[in-house]
Scaffold this active site. Structure first.
Site, PDB file in Angstrom:
ATOM      1  N   ARG A  89       9.957  83.622  62.334  1.00 23.63           N
ATOM      2  CA  ARG A  89       8.902  83.198  63.256  1.00 23.63           C
ATOM      3  C   ARG A  89       7.704  84.117  63.067  1.00 23.63           C
ATOM      4  O   ARG A  89       7.782  85.094  62.329  1.00 23.63           O
ATOM      5  CB  ARG A  89       9.388  83.343  64.699  1.00 23.63           C
ATOM      6  CG  ARG A  89       9.890  84.755  64.936  1.00 23.63           C
ATOM      7  CD  ARG A  89      10.103  85.106  66.377  1.00 23.63           C
ATOM      8  NE  ARG A  89      11.059  86.184  66.544  1.00 23.63           N
ATOM      9  CZ  ARG A  89      10.803  87.466  66.427  1.00 23.63           C
ATOM     10  NH1 ARG A  89       9.593  87.868  66.142  1.00 23.63           N
ATOM     11  NH2 ARG A  89      11.744  88.377  66.597  1.00 23.63           N
TER      12      ARG A  89
ATOM     13  N   GLY B 217      16.570  93.691  70.227  1.00 25.77           N
ATOM     14  CA  GLY B 217      17.187  95.002  70.385  1.00 25.77           C
ATOM     15  C   GLY B 217      18.392  95.007  71.319  1.00 25.77           C
ATOM     16  O   GLY B 217      18.897  96.066  71.675  1.00 25.77           O
TER      17      GLY B 217
ATOM     18  N   GLU C  10      27.917  97.841  61.145  1.00 20.96           N
ATOM     19  CA  GLU C  10      27.092  98.458  60.102  1.00 20.96           C
ATOM     20  C   GLU C  10      27.226  99.963  60.202  1.00 20.96           C
ATOM     21  O   GLU C  10      27.489 100.491  61.282  1.00 20.96           O
ATOM     22  CB  GLU C  10      25.596  98.142  60.363  1.00 20.96           C
ATOM     23  CG  GLU C  10      25.090  96.889  59.738  1.00 20.96           C
ATOM     24  CD  GLU C  10      23.610  96.667  60.034  1.00 20.96           C
ATOM     25  OE1 GLU C  10      22.939  97.543  60.634  1.00 20.96           O
ATOM     26  OE2 GLU C  10      23.130  95.593  59.680  1.00 20.96           O
TER      27      GLU C  10
ATOM     28  N   GLU D 188      17.490  92.518  58.734  1.00 21.65           N
ATOM     29  CA  GLU D 188      17.519  91.130  59.191  1.00 21.65           C
ATOM     30  C   GLU D 188      16.193  90.455  58.857  1.00 21.65           C
ATOM     31  O   GLU D 188      15.213  91.127  58.509  1.00 21.65           O
ATOM     32  CB  GLU D 188      17.769  91.053  60.700  1.00 21.65           C
ATOM     33  CG  GLU D 188      16.630  91.620  61.531  1.00 21.65           C
ATOM     34  CD  GLU D 188      16.664  91.128  62.975  1.00 21.65           C
ATOM     35  OE1 GLU D 188      17.348  90.152  63.284  1.00 21.65           O
ATOM     36  OE2 GLU D 188      15.966  91.735  63.791  1.00 21.65           O
TER      37      GLU D 188
ATOM     38  N   LYS E 220      10.090  97.618  69.893  1.00 23.59           N
ATOM     39  CA  LYS E 220       8.893  98.222  69.315  1.00 23.59           C
ATOM     40  C   LYS E 220       7.800  98.441  70.359  1.00 23.59           C
ATOM     41  O   LYS E 220       7.598  97.604  71.234  1.00 23.59           O
ATOM     42  CB  LYS E 220       8.350  97.295  68.215  1.00 23.59           C
ATOM     43  CG  LYS E 220       9.341  97.084  67.086  1.00 23.59           C
ATOM     44  CD  LYS E 220       8.996  95.864  66.252  1.00 23.59           C
ATOM     45  CE  LYS E 220      10.134  95.555  65.294  1.00 23.59           C
ATOM     46  NZ  LYS E 220      10.049  94.192  64.727  1.00 23.59           N
TER      47      LYS E 220
HETATM   48  P1  ADP Z   1      16.955  92.951  66.926  1.00 26.33           P
HETATM   49  O1  ADP Z   1      17.022  91.646  66.238  1.00 26.33           O
HETATM   50  O2  ADP Z   1      17.634  92.947  68.237  1.00 26.33           O
HETATM   51  O3  ADP Z   1      15.573  93.519  66.951  1.00 26.33           O
HETATM   52  P2  ADP Z   1      17.647  94.670  64.705  1.00 26.33           P
HETATM   53  O4  ADP Z   1      18.794  94.400  63.817  1.00 26.33           O
HETATM   54  O5  ADP Z   1      16.270  94.325  64.188  1.00 26.33           O
HETATM   55  O6  ADP Z   1      17.878  93.939  66.089  1.00 26.33           O
HETATM   56  O7  ADP Z   1      17.625  96.182  65.132  1.00 26.33           O
HETATM   57  C1  ADP Z   1      16.674  96.706  66.040  1.00 26.33           C
HETATM   58  C2  ADP Z   1      16.603  98.214  65.929  1.00 26.33           C
HETATM   59  O8  ADP Z   1      17.887  98.808  66.131  1.00 26.33           O
HETATM   60  C3  ADP Z   1      16.139  98.720  64.583  1.00 26.33           C
HETATM   61  O9  ADP Z   1      14.755  98.721  64.453  1.00 26.33           O
HETATM   62  C4  ADP Z   1      16.727 100.133  64.601  1.00 26.33           C
HETATM   63  O10 ADP Z   1      15.948 100.987  65.384  1.00 26.33           O
HETATM   64  C5  ADP Z   1      18.050  99.950  65.315  1.00 26.33           C
HETATM   65  N1  ADP Z   1      19.150  99.716  64.340  1.00 26.33           N
HETATM   66  C6  ADP Z   1      19.693  98.535  63.990  1.00 26.33           C
HETATM   67  N2  ADP Z   1      20.662  98.687  63.053  1.00 26.33           N
HETATM   68  C7  ADP Z   1      20.762 100.007  62.801  1.00 26.33           C
HETATM   69  C8  ADP Z   1      21.575 100.822  61.926  1.00 26.33           C
HETATM   70  N3  ADP Z   1      22.496 100.284  61.124  1.00 26.33           N
HETATM   71  N4  ADP Z   1      21.387 102.156  61.950  1.00 26.33           N
HETATM   72  C9  ADP Z   1      20.451 102.726  62.765  1.00 26.33           C
HETATM   73  N5  ADP Z   1      19.657 102.023  63.604  1.00 26.33           N
HETATM   74  C10 ADP Z   1      19.803 100.683  63.632  1.00 26.33           C
END
Ligand code: ADP
Length: 459
Positions: A292, A165, A200, A288, A237
């Site tokens: 793991r 995050g 994005e 993504e 989370k």
């Molecule tokens: P990480 O690998 O750091 O966990 P993620 O790409 O999985 O990053 O994103 C983590 C969280 O960020 C997502 O669960 C969501 O809450 C928020 N998020 C990421 N991308 C977007 C987006 N394009 N629009 C809205 N929220 C996003």
């Protein structure tokens, strides 16, 4: 099968892997930093090796020391757990070149999904819907601005090498984008030693729903259903459940098959998770893939009856997956609360220190994966998670009720934990109705008059 596995991790996941190894009659080697001398994983493993100072760069992320420990102990495989080196392609390569089986996907697969900008392209090519955004990494702020005008605001700038995050910045207009772009880049550089960023569309109130995938070296690749992970603070989370209250069996089958198709495009091996964002209008997008085992894997175990860590070890040893897609069955409902050593009344600030008393809850459908015991000291150097409480029921209301009782039963003295926060969340009417999105926690804390707090510092 392996004779001896080294666990390149600490805390509850190290214990989890030790338990799976013991079931499979495999000897275990724990590694530990000087801050973790008295940790349970050190006590419960057959052997242990001190690998350095508390700072992760001096111990759990120090590849040469971990490899030396594996050589000295005569291990034949290494399980990386989650975090630390688990998604480090170079580490997977070094393990292989030194003759140790890395329990996970290959270095190439980690690399293919590790650069998130590339992963978006690959999965788009495999026919998965991806969040509208840049084709790859962005060169400069002008390119970002012109792309954002095309996509439409709001947008989110994300670190290509991101994780946990961190390294994300939302911009609601061009001015904010121009002001925040450099900061996002600097943050990404500081946190991941890689300042590449991509763009994005920012989805205003999405749900985070992810699919558990598993592949073996005999060409089998299955999905084990989804987990609802919308209850987050600062993109991290806090509560996860399976199944998602939102998906129908038809959607589970259809989106699961798409996820399998995406993973098959890179010939995926071992455990992996494909994360999707679901928009309020029902559309969903690939976000993504994590290459793991995830923190929240137990909720999938509870509803499928599978042991995912054992499965990881068996598949890495060349065995077949224990079931085919047709044999996967989902039963009941499971929920997980991450218990962190944090004070939710003060913006979730970390609360490390000595645990003077500890009582684990029990009863039907209750599981607590934790490395904590009375007398244990939570070190300030690592992730603040001290355990995961998992409740299973025949349906969601039963799982929620069991969780509530278990949270009330748990006693942790000496430090602050997020248990009061979880009780608050669980009793919230919107939560009970399954009305979730990634801003649920913010809304809840606002109603309670509590600060949301800053993002967790980079570890
Ligand atoms: P990480 O690998 O750091 O966990 P993620 O790409 O999985 O990053 O994103 C983590 C969280 O960020 C997502 O669960 C969501 O809450 C928020 N998020 C990421 N991308 C977007 C987006 N394009 N629009 C809205 N929220 C996003």
């Amino acid at each position: 099968m392996f004779r001896k596995v080294l666990i390149a991790n600490r805390g509850e996941i190290a214990l989890r892997v030790i338990r799976a190894c013991r079931e499979l009659k495999i000897s275990t080697v724990a590694v530990f930093s000087t801050a973790d001398r008295d940790s349970l994983h050190v006590r419960l493993a057959d052997e242990s090796v001190c690998i350095g100072q508390p700072a992760p760069v001096q111990s759990y992320n120090y590849i040469a020391r971990i490899i030396s420990a594996a050589e000295v102990a005569g291990a034949d495989a290494i399980h990386p757990g989650y975090g630390f080196l688990s998604e480090n392609a170079h580490f997977a390569e070094v393990c292989a070149s030194c003759g140790f089986t890395f329990i996970g996907p290959t270095a190439d697969m980690i690399r293919a999904m590790g650069d998130k900008a590339t992963a978006r392209r690959t999965m788009g090519g495999a026919g998965l819907p991806v969040v509208p955004g840049s084709e790859g990494v962005i060169a400069d702020v002008d390119e970002a601005a012109s792309l954002a005008r095309g996509i439409g605001f709001p947008v989110i700038v994300k670190a290509a090498a991101g994780g946990g995050g961190r390294g994300m910045r939302v911009a609601w207009d061009e001015k904010q984008l121009r002001a925040g772009f450099g900061i996002a880049r600097a943050e990404a550089g500081a946190a991941f030693s890689n300042d590449a960023v991509y763009l994005e569309k920012y989805i205003a109130s999405p749900r985070h729903i992810e699919f558990q995938l598993f592949g073996d070296s005999h060409g089998n690749l299955v999905h084990l259903g989804e987990r609802e992970c919308s209850v987050q603070r600062s993109h991290q989370k806090l509560i996860e459940e399976a199944p998602s209250p939102l998906l129908s069996a038809e959607q589970r089958g259809r989106i699961g098959a798409l996820a399998v198709r995406g993973a098959a495009a890179i010939g995926y091996l071992n455990a992996g998770t494909m994360e999707f964002l679901f928009d309020q209008d029902g559309s969903f997008y690939f976000m993504e893939m994590n290459t793991r085992i995830q923190v929240e894997h137990p909720v999938t175990e509870e509803v499928t009856g599978l042991d995912l860590v054992k499965e990881q070890i068996q598949v890495a040893a060349g065995e077949r997956l224990s079931l085919s897609q047709d044999e996967v069955e989902w039963r009941g409902h499971a929920i997980e609360c991450r218990i962190n050593a944090e004070d939710h009344e003060h913006g979730f600030r970390p609360s490390p220190g000595a645990v003077t008393y500890f009582y684990k809850p029990g009863g039907p459908g209750i599981r607590m994966d934790s490395h904590v015991y009375a007398g244990y000291t939570v070190p300030p150097h690592y992730d603040s998670m001290i355990g995961k409480l998992i409740a299973r029921g025949t349906d969601r209301p039963e799982a929620l009720r069991r969780m509530e009782i278990a949270l009330e039963e748990t006693i942790v003295e000496g430090i602050r934990t997020t248990i009061p926060f979880h009780l608050l969340a669980l009793r919230d009417p919107a939560f009970r109705r399954g009305e979730l999105d990634t801003h649920f926690v913010e809304r809840l804390l606002k109603t309670e008059g509590r600060p949301v707090g800053a993002a967790a510092p980079a570890s």
